[in-house]
Structures are given as structure tokens and as C-alpha cells.
Design a protein around this motif. Structure first.
Motif, PDB file in Angstrom:
ATOM      1  N   ASP A  66    -116.632 -15.949  57.644  1.00  8.65           N
ATOM      2  CA  ASP A  66    -115.797 -14.998  58.584  1.00  8.65           C
ATOM      3  C   ASP A  66    -116.843 -14.718  59.710  1.00  8.65           C
ATOM      4  O   ASP A  66    -116.243 -14.570  60.816  1.00  8.65           O
ATOM      5  N   GLN A  67    -117.959 -14.484  59.395  1.00  9.81           N
ATOM      6  CA  GLN A  67    -118.753 -14.549  60.555  1.00  9.81           C
ATOM      7  C   GLN A  67    -118.820 -15.627  61.416  1.00  9.81           C
ATOM      8  O   GLN A  67    -119.012 -15.558  62.538  1.00  9.81           O
ATOM      9  N   GLN A  68    -118.884 -16.731  61.020  1.00  6.77           N
ATOM     10  CA  GLN A  68    -118.927 -18.058  61.766  1.00  6.77           C
ATOM     11  C   GLN A  68    -117.763 -18.144  62.472  1.00  6.77           C
ATOM     12  O   GLN A  68    -117.537 -18.525  63.604  1.00  6.77           O
ATOM     13  N   ILE A  69    -116.511 -17.665  61.940  1.00  7.82           N
ATOM     14  CA  ILE A  69    -115.157 -17.891  62.635  1.00  7.82           C
ATOM     15  C   ILE A  69    -115.220 -16.892  63.905  1.00  7.82           C
ATOM     16  O   ILE A  69    -114.718 -17.303  64.624  1.00  7.82           O
ATOM     17  N   ILE A  70    -115.656 -15.565  63.562  1.00  9.05           N
ATOM     18  CA  ILE A  70    -115.777 -14.662  64.827  1.00  9.05           C
ATOM     19  C   ILE A  70    -116.700 -15.219  65.649  1.00  9.05           C
ATOM     20  O   ILE A  70    -116.520 -15.129  66.891  1.00  9.05           O
ATOM     21  N   GLN A  71    -117.999 -15.634  65.410  1.00  8.85           N
ATOM     22  CA  GLN A  71    -118.699 -16.430  66.523  1.00  8.85           C
ATOM     23  C   GLN A  71    -118.249 -17.423  66.995  1.00  8.85           C
ATOM     24  O   GLN A  71    -118.381 -17.414  68.487  1.00  8.85           O
ATOM     25  N   ALA A  72    -117.439 -18.351  66.434  1.00  8.89           N
ATOM     26  CA  ALA A  72    -116.582 -19.382  67.149  1.00  8.89           C
ATOM     27  C   ALA A  72    -115.511 -18.793  67.965  1.00  8.89           C
ATOM     28  O   ALA A  72    -115.462 -19.386  69.164  1.00  8.89           O
ATOM     29  N   LEU A  73    -114.865 -17.756  67.697  1.00 11.04           N
ATOM     30  CA  LEU A  73    -114.077 -17.184  68.462  1.00 11.04           C
ATOM     31  C   LEU A  73    -114.706 -16.694  69.756  1.00 11.04           C
ATOM     32  O   LEU A  73    -114.170 -16.862  70.855  1.00 11.04           O
ATOM     33  N   GLY A  74    -115.808 -16.195  69.733  1.00 11.01           N
ATOM     34  CA  GLY A  74    -116.656 -15.625  70.854  1.00 11.01           C
ATOM     35  C   GLY A  74    -117.088 -16.747  71.752  1.00 11.01           C
ATOM     36  O   GLY A  74    -116.985 -16.779  73.024  1.00 11.01           O
ATOM     37  N   GLN A  75    -117.570 -17.989  71.162  1.00 10.93           N
ATOM     38  CA  GLN A  75    -117.801 -19.147  71.959  1.00 10.93           C
ATOM     39  C   GLN A  75    -116.869 -19.684  72.647  1.00 10.93           C
ATOM     40  O   GLN A  75    -116.773 -20.036  73.793  1.00 10.93           O
ATOM     41  N   ARG A  76    -115.501 -19.710  71.959  1.00 14.64           N
ATOM     42  CA  ARG A  76    -114.067 -20.299  72.585  1.00 14.64           C
ATOM     43  C   ARG A  76    -114.025 -19.286  73.796  1.00 14.64           C
ATOM     44  O   ARG A  76    -113.676 -19.828  74.806  1.00 14.64           O
ATOM     45  N   LEU A  77    -113.951 -18.040  73.686  1.00 12.11           N
ATOM     46  CA  LEU A  77    -113.806 -17.079  74.819  1.00 12.11           C
ATOM     47  C   LEU A  77    -114.667 -17.370  75.900  1.00 12.11           C
ATOM     48  O   LEU A  77    -114.294 -17.233  77.100  1.00 12.11           O
ATOM     49  N   ALA A  78    -115.778 -17.690  75.697  1.00 10.01           N
ATOM     50  CA  ALA A  78    -116.788 -18.025  76.687  1.00 10.01           C
ATOM     51  C   ALA A  78    -116.530 -19.267  77.490  1.00 10.01           C
ATOM     52  O   ALA A  78    -116.577 -19.048  78.840  1.00 10.01           O
ATOM     53  N   TYR A  79    -115.956 -20.071  76.886  1.00 11.85           N
ATOM     54  CA  TYR A  79    -115.408 -21.410  77.507  1.00 11.85           C
ATOM     55  C   TYR A  79    -114.094 -21.081  78.312  1.00 11.85           C
ATOM     56  O   TYR A  79    -113.845 -21.474  79.545  1.00 11.85           O
ATOM     57  N   VAL A  80    -113.401 -20.090  77.783  1.00 15.37           N
ATOM     58  CA  VAL A  80    -112.015 -19.832  78.635  1.00 15.37           C
ATOM     59  C   VAL A  80    -112.470 -18.966  79.660  1.00 15.37           C
ATOM     60  O   VAL A  80    -111.977 -19.368  80.743  1.00 15.37           O
ATOM     61  N   LYS A  81    -113.419 -18.088  79.644  1.00 15.44           N
ATOM     62  CA  LYS A  81    -113.744 -17.756  81.000  1.00 15.44           C
ATOM     63  C   LYS A  81    -114.389 -18.427  81.857  1.00 15.44           C
ATOM     64  O   LYS A  81    -114.329 -18.433  83.061  1.00 15.44           O
ATOM     65  N   ALA A  82    -115.115 -19.451  81.486  1.00 18.46           N
ATOM     66  CA  ALA A  82    -115.893 -20.423  82.361  1.00 18.46           C
ATOM     67  C   ALA A  82    -114.748 -21.298  83.140  1.00 18.46           C
ATOM     68  O   ALA A  82    -115.036 -21.701  84.191  1.00 18.46           O
ATOM     69  N   ALA A  83    -113.660 -21.379  82.277  1.00 22.76           N
ATOM     70  CA  ALA A  83    -112.655 -22.208  83.208  1.00 22.76           C
ATOM     71  C   ALA A  83    -111.875 -21.511  84.156  1.00 22.76           C
ATOM     72  O   ALA A  83    -111.358 -22.264  85.121  1.00 22.76           O
ATOM     73  N   ALA A  84    -112.094 -19.969  84.072  1.00 25.91           N
ATOM     74  CA  ALA A  84    -111.291 -19.331  85.285  1.00 25.91           C
ATOM     75  C   ALA A  84    -112.025 -19.900  86.683  1.00 25.91           C
ATOM     76  O   ALA A  84    -111.278 -19.788  87.713  1.00 25.91           O
ATOM     77  N   GLN A  85    -113.212 -20.380  86.721  1.00 23.15           N
ATOM     78  CA  GLN A  85    -113.736 -20.795  87.820  1.00 23.15           C
ATOM     79  C   GLN A  85    -113.006 -22.003  88.600  1.00 23.15           C
ATOM     80  O   GLN A  85    -113.092 -22.385  89.765  1.00 23.15           O
ATOM     81  N   PHE A  86    -112.290 -22.867  87.749  1.00 24.36           N
ATOM     82  CA  PHE A  86    -111.684 -23.870  88.215  1.00 24.36           C
ATOM     83  C   PHE A  86    -110.121 -23.693  88.335  1.00 24.36           C
ATOM     84  O   PHE A  86    -109.425 -24.438  88.770  1.00 24.36           O
ATOM     85  N   LYS A  87    -109.580 -22.572  88.104  1.00 22.99           N
ATOM     86  CA  LYS A  87    -108.215 -22.031  88.400  1.00 22.99           C
ATOM     87  C   LYS A  87    -108.127 -21.282  89.839  1.00 22.99           C
ATOM     88  O   LYS A  87    -108.692 -20.171  89.965  1.00 22.99           O
ATOM     89  N   PRO A  88    -107.490 -22.066  90.790  1.00 24.62           N
ATOM     90  CA  PRO A  88    -107.271 -21.691  92.068  1.00 24.62           C
ATOM     91  C   PRO A  88    -106.700 -20.125  92.248  1.00 24.62           C
ATOM     92  O   PRO A  88    -106.839 -19.401  93.277  1.00 24.62           O
ATOM     93  N   THR A  89    -105.563 -20.128  91.283  1.00 26.52           N
ATOM     94  CA  THR A  89    -104.541 -18.854  91.586  1.00 26.52           C
ATOM     95  C   THR A  89    -104.607 -18.134  90.068  1.00 26.52           C
ATOM     96  O   THR A  89    -104.653 -18.783  88.876  1.00 26.52           O
ATOM     97  N   GLN A  90    -104.188 -16.835  90.176  1.00 30.71           N
ATOM     98  CA  GLN A  90    -103.930 -16.157  88.823  1.00 30.71           C
ATOM     99  C   GLN A  90    -102.810 -16.675  88.137  1.00 30.71           C
ATOM    100  O   GLN A  90    -102.835 -16.959  86.856  1.00 30.71           O
ATOM    101  N   ASP A  91    -101.694 -17.217  88.754  1.00 31.67           N
ATOM    102  CA  ASP A  91    -100.689 -17.667  88.186  1.00 31.67           C
ATOM    103  C   ASP A  91    -100.919 -19.338  87.466  1.00 31.67           C
ATOM    104  O   ASP A  91    -100.331 -19.500  86.577  1.00 31.67           O
TER     105      ASP A  91
END
Length: 107
Positions: A21-46
Motif C-alpha cells: 500500500d505504501q508503494q502504491i501511494i508513492q507511485a500515485l505521488g510519482q504519477r501526479l508529479a508527471y501529470v503536473k510536469a505535463a502541464a508545461q506542454f499544454k497550451p490552454t486549460q481546455d
């Protein structure tokens, strides 16, 4: 970590479950970090939602669940929830990066 068959007491099993469960939670945190990093490549909120990407992701997760011997009726809705929550977090992060919303914490 012992395999389930190697566990000789309930404590072994509980420790393994807690560790996973701890590993799953850490993986979800890493996933969110990638999701946030993807924001720099999104030109618009839509452009953040990317429905075509979501439409491709869920069938793939269904296939992965089936390959792992898991019930896709559990896994697919779980991933749909994870994906939609991550999209909301990416929108917020995108807005904070552009000064449209005030960040909280480490934004």
C-alpha cells in the motif's frame, strides 16, 4: 518481502500489505508529479483534459488488469477516478503556473 505462500503468520501478511500500500501511494505521488510536469506542454486549460488520451488509456488498463488476473470491473473505474482527479490537479497546477490561481504548499 515474502511471497504470500511464504508467509507463516498473519503479521507477515499484514506487513506485506502495508508495504505494498505504501508503494502504491508513492507511485500515485510519482504519477501526479508527471501529470503536473505535463502541464508545461499544454497550451490552454481546455487542452488538459485530452479526452482522446483518456479514451485510449482506459481500455489499456482493462487489458492490463485482465493480464494480471484482476477484475476489470474494479480496475477500470479505479483508474477513471485516478485519471479524472489527476486532470483536476493538472488544471489547478496549470492555473497556478500562469498566475491565474494561488497555489498551496509546494506549488
Amino acid at each position: 518481502m515474502k511471497t504470500p505462500e511464504q508467509c507463516s503468520a498473519l503479521e507477515d501478511i499484514r506487513w506485506a500489505i502495508d508495504t505494498l500500500d505504501q508503494q502504491i501511494i508513492q507511485a500515485l505521488g510519482q504519477r501526479l508529479a508527471y501529470v503536473k510536469a505535463a502541464a508545461q506542454f499544454k497550451p490552454t486549460q481546455d487542452s488538459i483534459a485530452a479526452p482522446e488520451r483518456v479514451a485510449a488509456m482506459l481500455p489499456q488498463r482493462q487489458q492490463w488488469a485482465e493480464q494480471a488476473g484482476l477484475d476489470p470491473m474494479f480496475v477500470v473505474p479505479l483508474f477513471a477516478q485516478i485519471i479524472h482527479w489527476n486532470i483536476a490537479q493538472q488544471v489547478r497546477h496549470w492555473r497556478v503556473q500562469r498566475g491565474l490561481e494561488q497555489g498551496v504548499g509546494d506549488e
